[in-house]
Design an enzyme around this catalytic site. Structure first.
Site, PDB file in Angstrom:
ATOM      1  N   CYS A   1      -2.573   7.125   4.202  1.00 53.08           N
ATOM      2  CA  CYS A   1      -2.760   5.510   3.867  1.00 53.08           C
ATOM      3  C   CYS A   1      -3.966   4.753   4.508  1.00 53.08           C
ATOM      4  O   CYS A   1      -4.262   4.004   3.815  1.00 53.08           O
ATOM      5  CB  CYS A   1      -1.278   5.126   4.192  1.00 53.08           C
ATOM      6  SG  CYS A   1      -1.104   5.286   6.110  1.00 53.08           S
TER       7      CYS A   1
ATOM      8  N   HIS B   1      -2.810  -1.915   6.439  1.00 52.14           N
ATOM      9  CA  HIS B   1      -3.746  -1.251   7.111  1.00 52.14           C
ATOM     10  C   HIS B   1      -5.284  -1.913   6.681  1.00 52.14           C
ATOM     11  O   HIS B   1      -5.559  -2.143   5.575  1.00 52.14           O
ATOM     12  CB  HIS B   1      -3.792   0.185   6.789  1.00 52.14           C
ATOM     13  CG  HIS B   1      -2.869   1.033   7.370  1.00 52.14           C
ATOM     14  ND1 HIS B   1      -2.016   0.569   7.870  1.00 52.14           N
ATOM     15  CD2 HIS B   1      -2.840   2.460   7.134  1.00 52.14           C
ATOM     16  CE1 HIS B   1      -1.333   1.477   8.358  1.00 52.14           C
ATOM     17  NE2 HIS B   1      -1.622   2.777   7.821  1.00 52.14           N
TER      18      HIS B   1
END
Length: 368
Positions: free
Chosen positions: A162, A255
């Site tokens: 990710c 993120h």
């Protein structure tokens, strides 16, 4: 396998949906698959599978549902083992941990299923595509070679880590035009990336944890493969030097990556921003049910992007970029952010599946 043209399948034309199965369906990523696939026009959740302790239970009794309303049709599904003798759907979305995925995903591929994996197990295998559809969807052509060399009738397609996903999506337009050769990246990663229950509250509240196991090596090895070129049944990795630092921060979803980037041909700030804004990506990945309007969106604000404000752009599938500016050590600096559970996991896998359904690969696999 021709990936350049999209041909609607008879199932879609007739209003029928493909039955799909979710492996590790009760976990955080498994639940994200369920939310992503709810009311999907092409796919129907037909089967859910989990560990032995959950087999035989209904989903609603086995899972601790964490967000929104559990779809009633999924709630009553009975969990089976992650075994191709029990799971019959042709399309498999796998949220399995790597220690289980290595064996289980290969078993499904040997049994003729098309597996969309979120585990690290097969990402760096030379015959397995590691794909963000807009970035390197042409790497899916590797699947013909994969089936030939492994002798199976199914296939495995992997998502990137990710944190790699946000970096690769932001850099792809610039690498395509200017050639990235050096990268310094530091990530601030959301707690949802640690799964559930994740990081203990007293370890993360008011704190930064400057280590996430195996995250830095994943970024450093996966990025060159994803930004590489498909050539003669293999991926030629991009020639770049990458150094990564990863930290866990008290953010729920999203993120963030701060980067300094060196190029073969240095762009001006204006050229870089224009390139990012005009980029569309791999054509067959556009206009699909899960495709965002903008795979990459450039923000003007000096304090953008921010997870709280921008993580759900494009229904969680857009990568936000901002603060593109000169760098005194390399060439340019920039910030990028995307939803780690949607774009970086479940949504990314579903978009991969949409590409392969739209070009007939899944139908070809089923008909073998």
């Amino acid at each position: 396998m021709k990936l350049e043209t999209k041909s609607p399948h008879t199932r879609q034309a007739n209003g029928e949906r493909w039955p799909v199965a979710i492996l590790a369906a009760t976990g955080a990523v498994g639940q994200a698959f369920i939310r992503t696939l709810k009311d999907h026009p092409w796919f129907e959740i037909a089967e859910v599978a989990a560990s032995e302790r959950s087999v035989g239970k209904t989903y609603k009794d086995a899972a601790k549902w964490m967000e929104g309303e559990l779809p009633p049709d999924v709630a009553e599904l009975v969990l089976t083992a992650c075994d191709p003798s029990q799971v019959k759907s042709p399309i498999i979305f796998s949220a399995l941990d790597a220690d289980v995925a290595t064996v289980a995903e290969a078993a499904f591929a040997r049994a003729g299923r098309v597996v969309f994996s979120n585990a690290k197990s097969y990402r760096m295998e030379p015959d397995v595509p590691l794909v963000i559809p807009e970035v390197n969807g042409d790497h899916l052509a590797l699947l013909t070679h994969q089936r030939k060399v492994r002798g199976w009738t199914g296939a495995i397609i992997t998502n990137a880590n990710c944190s790699t996903t946000v970096v690769a999506a932001a850099l792809a337009p610039l690498h395509e035009k200017f050639g990235v050769n050096r990268l310094f990246v530091s990530t601030m990663q959301a707690i949802s990336g640690a799964g559930y229950p994740g990081v203990p509250s007293l370890d993360i509240l008011g704190n930064v944890v400057p280590y996430i196991g195996d995250e830095e090596p994943k970024i450093e090895r996966e990025l060159a493969k994803m930004l590489g070129k498909f050539d003669n049944d293999k991926i030629v990795h991009a020639p770049m030097i990458v150094t990564a630092h990863t930290s866990r921060v008290a953010v729920e979803n999203g993120h963030t990556a701060v980067m300094s980037v060196g190029f073969d041909r240095k762009p001006t700030v204006e050229e870089a921003i224009e390139t990012l804004r005009n980029w569309k990506g791999y054509a067959p990945s556009l206009g699909l049910p899960t495709s965002p309007e903008h795979a990459v969106f450039v923000h003007d604000g000096l304090d953008q992007p921010q997870p709280r404000r921008h993580v759900m752009m494009g229904r969680g599938m857009t990568t936000s970029v901002g603060r593109v500016r000169e760098c005194k050590m390399l060439d340019l600096r920039m910030v990028a952010m995307s939803h780690n559970v949607i774009r970086g996991a479940a949504g990314g896998s579903v978009l991969n599946a949409e590409v392969l359904v739209s070009n007939g690969f899944v139908q070809e696999t089923v008909n073998q």
